[in-house]
Design a protein around this motif. Structure first.
Motif, PDB file in Angstrom:
ATOM      1  N   ALA A 190      33.084  46.936  40.567  1.00 35.20           N
ATOM      2  CA  ALA A 190      33.069  46.252  39.275  1.00 35.20           C
ATOM      3  C   ALA A 190      32.109  45.068  39.292  1.00 35.20           C
ATOM      4  N   LEU A 191      32.043  44.358  40.412  1.00 30.08           N
ATOM      5  CA  LEU A 191      31.128  43.230  40.529  1.00 30.08           C
ATOM      6  C   LEU A 191      29.676  43.700  40.441  1.00 30.08           C
ATOM      7  N   LEU A 192      29.355  44.776  41.134  1.00 32.60           N
ATOM      8  CA  LEU A 192      27.988  45.301  41.098  1.00 32.60           C
ATOM      9  C   LEU A 192      27.610  45.820  39.707  1.00 32.60           C
ATOM     10  N   SER A 201      45.406  43.605  42.925  1.00 28.44           N
ATOM     11  CA  SER A 201      43.972  43.700  43.169  1.00 28.44           C
ATOM     12  C   SER A 201      43.430  45.044  42.694  1.00 28.44           C
ATOM     13  N   VAL A 202      44.127  46.111  42.992  1.00 32.60           N
ATOM     14  CA  VAL A 202      43.703  47.444  42.547  1.00 32.60           C
ATOM     15  C   VAL A 202      43.743  47.531  41.023  1.00 32.60           C
ATOM     16  N   LEU A 203      44.814  47.022  40.432  1.00 33.73           N
ATOM     17  CA  LEU A 203      44.938  47.076  38.978  1.00 33.73           C
ATOM     18  C   LEU A 203      43.828  46.282  38.282  1.00 33.73           C
ATOM     19  N   LEU A 204      43.510  45.105  38.808  1.00 34.99           N
ATOM     20  CA  LEU A 204      42.437  44.308  38.205  1.00 34.99           C
ATOM     21  C   LEU A 204      41.069  44.949  38.414  1.00 34.99           C
ATOM     22  N   GLY A 205      40.854  45.588  39.556  1.00 35.56           N
ATOM     23  CA  GLY A 205      39.609  46.311  39.773  1.00 35.56           C
ATOM     24  C   GLY A 205      39.444  47.461  38.799  1.00 35.56           C
ATOM     25  N   LEU A 206      40.525  48.201  38.583  1.00 40.23           N
ATOM     26  CA  LEU A 206      40.485  49.289  37.606  1.00 40.23           C
ATOM     27  C   LEU A 206      40.280  48.758  36.195  1.00 40.23           C
ATOM     28  N   LEU A 207      40.944  47.648  35.877  1.00 40.04           N
ATOM     29  CA  LEU A 207      40.795  47.048  34.557  1.00 40.04           C
ATOM     30  C   LEU A 207      39.361  46.580  34.327  1.00 40.04           C
ATOM     31  N   ALA A 208      38.760  45.977  35.346  1.00 39.61           N
ATOM     32  CA  ALA A 208      37.378  45.505  35.222  1.00 39.61           C
ATOM     33  C   ALA A 208      36.422  46.679  35.011  1.00 39.61           C
ATOM     34  N   LEU A 209      36.580  47.729  35.792  1.00 37.07           N
ATOM     35  CA  LEU A 209      35.711  48.893  35.624  1.00 37.07           C
ATOM     36  C   LEU A 209      35.927  49.563  34.269  1.00 37.07           C
ATOM     37  N   GLY A 210      37.178  49.649  33.852  1.00 33.56           N
ATOM     38  CA  GLY A 210      37.480  50.231  32.545  1.00 33.56           C
ATOM     39  C   GLY A 210      36.900  49.414  31.404  1.00 33.56           C
ATOM     40  N   LEU A 211      36.992  48.101  31.519  1.00 28.00           N
ATOM     41  CA  LEU A 211      36.442  47.228  30.487  1.00 28.00           C
ATOM     42  C   LEU A 211      34.922  47.354  30.409  1.00 28.00           C
ATOM     43  N   ILE A 234      33.762  38.946  31.116  1.00 33.32           N
ATOM     44  CA  ILE A 234      35.168  39.158  31.456  1.00 33.32           C
ATOM     45  C   ILE A 234      35.292  40.149  32.612  1.00 33.32           C
ATOM     46  N   GLY A 235      34.478  41.195  32.600  1.00 31.49           N
ATOM     47  CA  GLY A 235      34.487  42.156  33.705  1.00 31.49           C
ATOM     48  C   GLY A 235      34.086  41.511  35.022  1.00 31.49           C
ATOM     49  N   PHE A 236      33.104  40.613  34.978  1.00 28.21           N
ATOM     50  CA  PHE A 236      32.683  39.875  36.173  1.00 28.21           C
ATOM     51  C   PHE A 236      33.826  39.010  36.702  1.00 28.21           C
ATOM     52  N   PHE A 237      34.500  38.307  35.809  1.00 26.98           N
ATOM     53  CA  PHE A 237      35.616  37.456  36.214  1.00 26.98           C
ATOM     54  C   PHE A 237      36.751  38.278  36.821  1.00 26.98           C
ATOM     55  N   LEU A 238      37.095  39.393  36.197  1.00 27.97           N
ATOM     56  CA  LEU A 238      38.156  40.253  36.730  1.00 27.97           C
ATOM     57  C   LEU A 238      37.775  40.821  38.091  1.00 27.97           C
ATOM     58  N   ALA A 239      36.508  41.132  38.283  1.00 31.47           N
ATOM     59  CA  ALA A 239      36.056  41.646  39.579  1.00 31.47           C
ATOM     60  C   ALA A 239      36.203  40.583  40.658  1.00 31.47           C
ATOM     61  N   LEU A 240      35.854  39.341  40.332  1.00 31.69           N
ATOM     62  CA  LEU A 240      36.012  38.257  41.311  1.00 31.69           C
ATOM     63  C   LEU A 240      37.478  38.019  41.663  1.00 31.69           C
ATOM     64  N   VAL A 241      38.345  38.069  40.673  1.00 31.04           N
ATOM     65  CA  VAL A 241      39.774  37.883  40.933  1.00 31.04           C
ATOM     66  C   VAL A 241      40.307  39.039  41.774  1.00 31.04           C
TER      67      VAL A 241
END
Length: 108
Positions: free
Chosen positions: A86-88, A9-19, A44-51
């Motif tokens: 990332a979602l916001l 979850s942390v890794l995907l949040g960081l990935l979404a923000l980075g993207l 893609i960032g929205f999807f990663l944030a939801l995941v």
């Protein structure tokens, strides 16, 4: 690693923000990056944030189900924070993208 959902979850949040940040910087620097690329990156960032949010919720559920023996409560909270941020950011970018598209169509 006793609670892998929290870590992912942390890794995907960081990935979404980075993207999302990379898309913003790339659109600002390069003139050949168009609306399709920016919209795709935001999606893609929205999807990663939801995941990320979903995994952090599952990690917290696992933590509560095992009465804290699995650990990872703080990591899951960090994943939730990053996923929410990332979602916001992605929602704000999507709204800005929509306003820009409407203004572009209205002025042409």
């Amino acid at each position: 690693m006793r609670n892998p959902k929290a870590v992912v979850s942390v890794l995907l949040g960081l990935l979404a923000l980075g993207l999302l940040g990379a898309v913003a910087v790339l659109a600002r620097i390069r003139s050949d990056v168009g609306l399709k690329e920016v919209g795709g990156g935001v999606g893609i960032g929205f999807f990663l944030a939801l995941v990320s949010l979903s995994l952090s919720r599952r990690a917290r559920f696992d933590y509560q189900r095992t009465l804290g023996r699995i650990g990872g409560s703080g990591v899951a909270a960090l994943g939730r924070l990053l996923g929410t941020a990332a979602l916001l950011v992605s929602l704000t970018a999507a709204f800005a993208f929509g306003v820009y598209a409407v203004l572009t169509l209205a002025l042409d």
